[in-house]
Write an enzyme that holds these catalytic residues in place. Sequence first.
Site, PDB file in Angstrom:
ATOM      1  CG  HIS A  22      -0.153  -2.373 -11.602  1.00 23.34           C
ATOM      2  ND1 HIS A  22       0.247  -1.804 -12.792  1.00 23.34           N
ATOM      3  CD2 HIS A  22      -1.429  -1.949 -11.389  1.00 23.34           C
ATOM      4  CE1 HIS A  22      -0.737  -1.055 -13.264  1.00 23.34           C
ATOM      5  NE2 HIS A  22      -1.765  -1.129 -12.440  1.00 23.34           N
ATOM      6  CD  GLU A  23      -4.338  -3.260  -8.559  1.00 25.87           C
ATOM      7  OE1 GLU A  23      -4.799  -2.358  -7.820  1.00 25.87           O
ATOM      8  OE2 GLU A  23      -4.628  -3.352  -9.762  1.00 25.87           O
ATOM      9  CG  HIS A  26      -2.760   1.903  -8.349  1.00 27.06           C
ATOM     10  ND1 HIS A  26      -2.457   2.930  -9.220  1.00 27.06           N
ATOM     11  CD2 HIS A  26      -3.010   0.817  -9.132  1.00 27.06           C
ATOM     12  CE1 HIS A  26      -2.500   2.475 -10.470  1.00 27.06           C
ATOM     13  NE2 HIS A  26      -2.836   1.202 -10.438  1.00 27.06           N
TER      14      HIS A  26
END
Length: 221
Positions: A22-23, A26
């Site tokens: 998820h990170e 980004h």
Amino acid sequence: MDNIIQGIAIYALPVIFAITLHEAAHGYVAKYFGDLTAEMAGRITLNPLRHIDPVGTILLPLMMFVTSKLLMGSGLLFGWAKPVPVNFGRLRQPKKDMLWVAAAGPGANLLMAFFWAAIIKLGMNMPDSIYLKPMVLMGIAGIEINVVLMVLNLLPLPPLDGGRIAVSLLPSRLAWKFAQIEPYGFIILLVLFISGVLSVVLWPLIIFTKQMIVTLFGLYI
């Protein structure tokens, strides 16, 4: 105790990858739109070790899982990774591009939920073996944790991803005022969680999304 150990073994990989990728997403999208902050920090990588937060990725999820298993018989999970540094001011079009950087995290969780659904489908089509049940159980865990993280992060509350998406979409004056909520965002989230409002809002969306994935992949779980 054996059930707890088995549960940890089943949830470990889905939880670590759900939180860390998820990170990473980004960072990948921020780089695409012109911000190299994450790249310079060595955070644009699929290596989970670069994103793991000892407390948020390992200790807290482990404690929550064990405690909820002992008290309620079912494992509850929540956690986070080290946030990928993003300098929105370095994006080519900061307000517009912020939407895609923020949406990348929940988007990665949706793709991972699809991946785990495919793992379940593969396991269901395999001949019976000692690997079948663990594969299916890990797939179920993968769908569960990724859907929860996706729906939670899409809540329109800064500094969650949904809050940043809202800031990107709102007119500039309203966006600036709405962004001022960010320092209090986690306090508001905690109040919503303790009061039970968060569950009332998110749970129907979680159930709907899981059912959509199950139907899409033709699963019977």
